[in-house]
Design an enzyme around this catalytic site. Structure first.
Site, short mmCIF file in Angstrom:
data_model
loop_
_atom_site.label_atom_id
_atom_site.label_comp_id
_atom_site.label_asym_id
_atom_site.label_seq_id
_atom_site.Cartn_x
_atom_site.Cartn_y
_atom_site.Cartn_z
N GLY B 264 0.98 -1.33 0.15
CA GLY B 264 -0.60 0.21 0.22
C GLY B 264 1.29 0.87 -0.45
O GLY B 264 2.04 1.29 0.89
N GLY B 266 3.00 4.19 1.55
CA GLY B 266 3.24 4.79 2.98
C GLY B 266 4.51 4.60 3.01
O GLY B 266 5.61 3.43 2.40
N GLU B 289 -0.32 -1.90 -6.55
CA GLU B 289 -1.67 -1.14 -7.46
C GLU B 289 -0.76 0.49 -7.46
O GLU B 289 -0.77 0.86 -8.76
CB GLU B 289 -2.27 -0.86 -6.53
CG GLU B 289 -3.76 -0.01 -7.38
CD GLU B 289 -5.14 -0.05 -6.30
OE1 GLU B 289 -5.20 -0.61 -5.15
OE2 GLU B 289 -5.84 0.36 -6.47
N ASN B 379 -9.43 7.58 4.33
CA ASN B 379 -9.34 6.41 3.16
C ASN B 379 -10.67 5.07 3.23
O ASN B 379 -10.71 5.09 3.85
CB ASN B 379 -7.84 6.39 3.55
CG ASN B 379 -7.21 5.61 4.18
OD1 ASN B 379 -6.28 6.27 4.97
ND2 ASN B 379 -7.27 4.22 4.03
#
Lengths: 499, 499
Positions: B264, B266, B289, B379
């Site tokens: 992810g 971050g 992604e 989020n």
């Protein structure tokens, strides 16, 4: 003797009694046994193990892995204290009690995942597989009986294998199974199922004959399933689902053949399936984990052209009928490994319509289907997560109240989450149907309040939502100090209703 | 003019200003626009729309669908009150505020699912797609820029299309994309990716040129990503993950090339990736992604042989470097549609190792990654559910405390569930690592207590678990009357700690 049942000549010399075979199960072993929801489970060796433990007074503890619940053996093994770790799905009452007491260490997991976990090595070595079979082929291949479950991966991963040849199972079961085991990474290929009817593997579980320690002969039917009778509420819920499907067809979102249908075990799904007999739908297919009576009724009625499952979970009369007429289903039915019936890849590709049962649902559409009061396991999550997340249409059913109205199945905040709101499209109770697709959480709450809550709880739930929404600004308004108040009130007073 | 950018001759006559193009956006329309996490988003038309709304005083409300957060446009559109419904992922602060206020109707969903929802028709007709492009091919094919996201499905489903040709984007981006759109059911075929590097589609988004209303020229860079600086805790967490991966390799459960890596967005994931530069691993791949800076650092270091993503989410300097050296990444990097980067089929087949960020984790391993206090969205869930459920190894990271110790990230009961315990293998905080694989819920609680809880909260959490376990017999012991007490205490006093 038994040339047809044991076609590998050497193995005919390895017939042993269950009493002898149980001796191969040593304390501390991890053992994978066949069996899914009372079907195709091993029958003799577990009982012989328990008899030996009792007779000698010398306890053995094993890690017991299955497809899902066994028939009689689950209660016998659990009750005798033989089971240390247990996975995956579980719904046997005796075993459940010991799990909730902490005496059996139960690892729940998605049905599609058990094979991956075994492959990963994280559970350690699998010592032994015990599989019920119709027959053993010339090459040692094991032809399963009324379920496949996780037997293929057990046989592949286990150091040694015991086969129970069940003479009560008709030889004509041969050819019903399609065994495909995804390869090792990083060279794994797609699972080439693009139609429910596709056969992609072989009709037996491949097995190196040198791994087979012995063959035990049995002659015992599967434990039949108890079906709770259909009641008025169940028929009402089934009617709502049939209306919804009809509505989707009319709006061009589904063809008349719908999509492949899945249902969890249970009476509502069975009633929905029965209702399809009278409906306008044609050329239906079924892609599910557990095939219940209604699947065969629909095949017989010419409504279902093909069904795929991992087990036959039938009433006694339907079981006897299907087994004695199994040839006529050969081109309309296939039994696959659980990893394949439940694989996200196939479920999403085919566009399955899934119907599963909820214990409770919260006002934003999250679903609890395993834990009562957040603590006590009722049953494992099974395949519901595989299907709900990947289905083209994910439906959950529950009666709006339980215990004569003392429990509302629709609550402010579920005490345990199995399915998050993004995986839940439709909720059905006997009150009506809530269509949550394309809605925000606040809109979902209004839809749920309007359609599926029991009238006795509607005002109480509306009060919670209104208070939460005005007090706390947010995407999913909650009042944490009151979120679990209904459950706590039930614990304290035996009734969720406000007085 | 622009023969290289607009290769379809007729379309060269359809160049319009953003001011003219925004006029095609009518009140009530559903509009799909390109853009994933500030990359490859449309830049001119949204601003022109807002300017026109402000100038005329005539409001227009649209349903806005994207890949994920846009760059500047999100705040501009949201702030002007133009957005009615919004989906899918969202992390823009202005938009977030309006979502939490209920002024924007936000539908969160798994990243892999947006294309399916659009296909299903449940959201109604998609009126318009607006896509940023490097160029338009001779046949109307749209070559995207720094992200693909949901643009292929938008172009396929929309009645009309506007293309923003961004002259600031180098022509050499052509060839970086691989556009594959799963077919309609019931004839859908497997997604034939078996290696991260596999290219299975075409390098442009197919588009009937007659659907293109007009072409707008722009010349503006993507909004760069703000990276919070790496701190000591982040490096510690990254170190634990690298040790774990090393340990898995030593035990033969992973090869030296690990599995394809996902993270992810971050800083921890970025730091883990950076740490891989020094580690023993070779021939790594990335299947994610959102590609952050570290992916390109690892490619440059020769550690990563191939990376697949749906967007380039880079710092300003890395963005400029990558775009000016894009040719050298042509054989090492591919941009795919979000439906493909996040597809359960591909993630499970490849055996992805996923690293995602948690907001809070409960003592049984359930994870909240979206909602503060159960109510306020921070989020969207994004791709975390696609990856966590289907990964071969699912890791969640979080600092053990927040707000200077006033909030514990490890709590008795999460205030919102995004990932159920069955989808969470490993939890990492700066305190240590909890390996939950193959454990029962009660064992998970002990592992979590021992390794990842902040010392200031350890006794408090142990007390809860002990009390729950002795009071309530069950698979997952909870005391519902105290389960949310930490959150309620924080709401009341600003501190979760007991005094």
């Amino acid at each position: 003797m038994y040339e047809d049942r044991i076609r590998h000549a050497d193995l005919r010399g390895q017939i042993v009694s269950a009493e002898e075979a149980q001796g191969w199960i040593k304390n501390g072993m991890s053992v994978g046994v066949s069996g899914v929801t009372r079907s195709g489970d091993v029958k003799a060796v577990p009982k012989a193990l328990v008899a030996a433990v009792k007779a000698t007074g010398k306890q053995r503890k094993i890690n017991l892995y299955t497809g899902a619940s066994l028939g009689e053996s689950d209660a016998i093994l659990s009750g005798a204290g033989v089971v240390d770790r247990r996975l995956p799905y579980q719904a046997d009452p005796v075993t459940r009690g010991l799990i909730n007491n902490g005496e059996i260490r139960y690892i729940d997991q998605h049905s599609s995942n058990t094979a991956e976990v075994l492959r990963s090595g994280v559970l350690g070595h699998l010592d032994l597989a015990i599989v019920e079979a119709v027959a053993i082929t010339e090459n040692g291949g094991i032809i399963p009986t009324t379920s496949v479950g996780n037997s293929p991966i057990f046989v592949q991963e286990a150091g040694k294998v015991i086969v129970e040849i069940n003479l009560a199972m008709p030889m004509e079961l041969e050819g019903l199974h399609d065994i495909f085991i995804p390869g090792e990474r990083p060279n794994r290929q797609p699972i080439p199922i693009t139609r429910v009817a596709d056969r992609i593997g072989v009709p037996y579980i491949p097995c190196d004959p040198d791994k087979i320690l012995g063959v035990v002969l049995t002659d015992e039917a599967d434990s039949p399933s108890d079906f709770t009778p259909v009641d008025a509420d169940t028929l009402t819920m089934a009617g709502y689902i049939l209306e919804l499907l009809d509505h989707e067809v009319k709006h061009g979102r589904l063809p008349l053949s719908l999509g492949p249908l899945q249902s969890g075990a249970g009476q509502v799904a069975n009633a929905v399936f029965s209702g399809l007999r009278e409906g306008p739908f044609t050329g239906l297919t079924v892609y599910t984990e557990v095939a219940q009576d209604s699947v065969f009724e629909l095949i017989d009625a010419g409504k279902v052209s093909y069904a795929s499952a991992s087990s036959l979970t039938l009433s006694e009369s339907m079981r006897d009928y299907v087994l004695s007429h199994i040839k006529q289903y050969r081109n309309k039915f296939v039994l696959r490994p659980q990893e394949i019936t439940n694989h996200p890849e196939v479920i999403r590709r085919l566009g399955v319509i899934s119907i599963n049962t909820a214990l409770e649902v919260d006002v934003y559409g999250n679903v609890n289907c395993t834990h009562i009061g957040g603590t006590q396991m009722m049953n494992g999550i099974g395949g519901s997560g595989d299907f709900a997340r990947n289905a083209a249409l994910s439906i959950f059913v529950t009666k709006s109240v339980a215990k004569g109205g003392k429990i509302s199945s629709i609550v402010p905040f579920v005490s345990h989450v199995d399915h998050i709101e993004h995986d839940v499209d439709i909720i059905v109770t006997e009150q009506g149907i809530a269509d949550l697709r394309g809605l925000t959480p606040r809109e979902k709450a209004r839809e749920i309040l309007a359609h599926v809550v029991h009238p006795e709880y509607r005002e109480q739930l509306a009060d919670y939502v209104n208070k939460a929404t005005t007090t706390n600004k947010g995407q999913t308004p909650h009042l944490l100090s009151e979120a679990l108040a209904w459950h706590i009130r039930y614990e304290d007073s035996g009734d969720m209703r406000l007085r």
